[in-house]
Write a protein that holds these residues in place. Sequence first.
Motif, mmCIF file in Angstrom:
data_model
loop_
_atom_site.group_PDB
_atom_site.id
_atom_site.type_symbol
_atom_site.label_atom_id
_atom_site.label_comp_id
_atom_site.label_asym_id
_atom_site.label_seq_id
_atom_site.Cartn_x
_atom_site.Cartn_y
_atom_site.Cartn_z
ATOM 1 N N PHE A 192 64.439 66.260 77.547
ATOM 2 C CA PHE A 192 63.235 65.688 77.948
ATOM 3 C C PHE A 192 63.240 65.402 79.337
ATOM 4 O O PHE A 192 64.001 64.815 79.843
ATOM 5 N N LYS A 193 62.425 66.183 80.204
ATOM 6 C CA LYS A 193 62.279 65.654 81.629
ATOM 7 C C LYS A 193 61.496 64.247 81.475
ATOM 8 O O LYS A 193 60.654 64.048 80.897
ATOM 9 N N LYS A 194 61.466 63.502 82.860
ATOM 10 C CA LYS A 194 61.206 62.272 82.666
ATOM 11 C C LYS A 194 59.819 61.945 83.272
ATOM 12 O O LYS A 194 59.282 60.643 83.359
ATOM 13 N N GLY A 195 59.058 63.039 83.949
ATOM 14 C CA GLY A 195 57.999 62.943 84.707
ATOM 15 C C GLY A 195 56.785 62.188 83.697
ATOM 16 O O GLY A 195 56.072 61.532 84.021
ATOM 17 N N SER A 196 56.679 62.765 82.355
ATOM 18 C CA SER A 196 55.618 62.155 81.685
ATOM 19 C C SER A 196 55.805 60.563 81.204
ATOM 20 O O SER A 196 54.770 60.045 80.988
ATOM 21 N N PHE A 197 57.046 60.228 81.138
ATOM 22 C CA PHE A 197 57.367 58.991 80.968
ATOM 23 C C PHE A 197 56.942 57.968 82.155
ATOM 24 O O PHE A 197 56.575 56.892 82.049
ATOM 25 N N HIS A 198 57.156 58.620 83.372
ATOM 26 C CA HIS A 198 56.790 57.716 84.579
ATOM 27 C C HIS A 198 55.222 57.653 84.562
ATOM 28 O O HIS A 198 54.810 56.657 84.988
ATOM 29 N N VAL A 199 54.420 58.642 84.036
ATOM 30 C CA VAL A 199 53.043 58.526 84.082
ATOM 31 C C VAL A 199 52.649 57.476 83.460
ATOM 32 O O VAL A 199 51.651 56.761 83.580
ATOM 33 N N ALA A 200 53.038 57.577 82.122
ATOM 34 C CA ALA A 200 53.097 56.492 81.112
ATOM 35 C C ALA A 200 53.134 54.912 81.410
ATOM 36 O O ALA A 200 52.179 54.113 81.295
ATOM 37 N N ILE A 201 54.148 54.922 82.010
ATOM 38 C CA ILE A 201 54.490 53.415 82.646
ATOM 39 C C ILE A 201 53.824 53.016 83.797
ATOM 40 O O ILE A 201 53.218 51.945 84.033
ATOM 41 N N ASP A 202 53.477 54.029 84.791
ATOM 42 C CA ASP A 202 52.647 53.839 85.879
ATOM 43 C C ASP A 202 51.289 53.207 85.399
ATOM 44 O O ASP A 202 50.755 52.550 86.281
ATOM 45 N N SER A 203 50.565 53.795 84.361
ATOM 46 C CA SER A 203 49.302 53.817 84.035
ATOM 47 C C SER A 203 49.387 52.459 82.890
ATOM 48 O O SER A 203 48.396 52.241 82.418
ATOM 49 N N GLN A 204 50.523 51.891 82.505
ATOM 50 C CA GLN A 204 50.560 50.985 81.412
ATOM 51 C C GLN A 204 49.835 51.334 80.136
ATOM 52 O O GLN A 204 49.206 50.716 79.806
ATOM 53 N N SER A 205 49.825 52.578 79.824
ATOM 54 C CA SER A 205 48.887 53.270 78.531
ATOM 55 C C SER A 205 50.031 53.400 77.746
ATOM 56 O O SER A 205 51.015 52.881 77.370
ATOM 57 N N ILE A 206 49.610 54.515 76.574
ATOM 58 C CA ILE A 206 50.432 54.691 75.466
ATOM 59 C C ILE A 206 51.118 56.171 75.610
ATOM 60 O O ILE A 206 50.635 56.876 76.327
ATOM 61 N N ILE A 207 52.083 56.438 74.652
ATOM 62 C CA ILE A 207 52.676 57.636 74.657
ATOM 63 C C ILE A 207 52.503 58.050 72.995
ATOM 64 O O ILE A 207 52.777 57.012 72.301
ATOM 65 N N GLN A 208 52.057 59.036 72.870
ATOM 66 C CA GLN A 208 52.056 59.442 71.382
ATOM 67 C C GLN A 208 52.738 60.667 71.009
ATOM 68 O O GLN A 208 52.294 61.607 71.702
ATOM 69 N N PRO A 209 53.739 60.559 70.473
ATOM 70 C CA PRO A 209 54.443 61.753 70.164
ATOM 71 C C PRO A 209 53.696 62.689 69.194
ATOM 72 O O PRO A 209 53.073 62.222 68.094
ATOM 73 N N VAL A 210 53.578 63.966 69.403
ATOM 74 C CA VAL A 210 52.862 64.907 68.416
ATOM 75 C C VAL A 210 54.071 65.838 68.064
ATOM 76 O O VAL A 210 54.536 66.807 69.110
ATOM 77 N N ILE A 211 54.504 66.153 66.883
ATOM 78 C CA ILE A 211 55.500 67.233 66.684
ATOM 79 C C ILE A 211 54.878 68.330 65.971
ATOM 80 O O ILE A 211 54.325 68.115 65.002
ATOM 81 N N VAL A 212 55.212 69.665 66.396
ATOM 82 C CA VAL A 212 54.784 70.831 65.659
ATOM 83 C C VAL A 212 55.859 71.486 65.080
ATOM 84 O O VAL A 212 57.239 71.575 65.662
ATOM 85 N N SER A 213 55.746 71.874 63.763
ATOM 86 C CA SER A 213 56.877 72.518 63.026
ATOM 87 C C SER A 213 57.350 73.896 63.757
ATOM 88 O O SER A 213 56.569 74.257 64.463
ATOM 89 N N LYS A 214 58.614 74.053 63.457
ATOM 90 C CA LYS A 214 59.150 75.481 64.056
ATOM 91 C C LYS A 214 58.365 76.583 63.357
ATOM 92 O O LYS A 214 57.841 76.706 62.256
ATOM 93 N N TYR A 215 57.943 77.313 64.194
ATOM 94 C CA TYR A 215 57.037 78.788 63.931
ATOM 95 C C TYR A 215 58.325 79.667 63.195
ATOM 96 O O TYR A 215 58.720 80.725 63.865
ATOM 97 N N HIS A 216 58.697 79.536 61.833
ATOM 98 C CA HIS A 216 59.375 80.425 61.240
ATOM 99 C C HIS A 216 58.768 81.715 60.963
ATOM 100 O O HIS A 216 59.723 82.667 60.666
#
Length: 276
Positions: A192-216
Amino acid sequence: MPWIMAANVFLNSLSLQVVVALIVGSLLSSTFKYHAKMFIIVLMSFMVLVVPIPLFLFKPRWPLNALIPGIVACAFIRLFGVEYEIRGQEHINVRNGGVVLLNHQSAIDIVMLSRLLREFRNIVPVVKKELFYMLPFGIASYLVGVVFIDRKNTASAKDVMKREAVAITKDHLKLAIFPEGTRHDNDTLLPFKKGSFHVAIDSQSIIQPVIVSKYHFLDHKRKRFGRGRVIIKIMPEIPTKGMTKADVNELTERCQQLMQTEFDALSAEAKQYCHN
């Protein structure tokens, strides 16, 4: 006869002739089927977003402009044998702005994002700036709120994300970000690149992981596009309130491990529903 006249109009349309040729060809060759399905799905995803551009002008940059086009795109891809199953809707809080993390697999992720809009309603994708210049699709994307960043210009990308950090707080916006940075069809998520985590911390907001199953059902190497189910799991929010830049590395690793574990489990389950 009215139906004969309708058939003549149908056959005299060049674009419709192309679609018919692709569908017929897909019945004859699995490789042709792969290319035909990819082309038609991406083309239709573009068209359903471009056609309503005049309507988007009444309320530009509104994420829900893409709601109806998204419903049409999902209905269309279902005709090709792909259906979506959403889990974890109870974890969505529309009053919270933040960052939604997703794994990135294929160009048809655009349909998956449109399906998620129905659940989140305030979610907008963050994509590379080059897509803006794919006119008129880029204009349509802008009008539905898509955020464009120049990944080759770090300073410019940071400025854009700082502005979006304000929108997260002010407008309760959720930014859909692919932290891997590029699409792939591997079994292991890319670092993972860290840009999205910096944005979340800068805004003191939430991170919500959404996982998509493999396209078999989709194999880019063997050129196969079959039928199958995509399981999408929305995980509980991870608050970043009180976190600082010093917490970025630990937060990144935590999310990577969580999403990899869920990706493995969902992919194993979804495999039984897929047929190439």
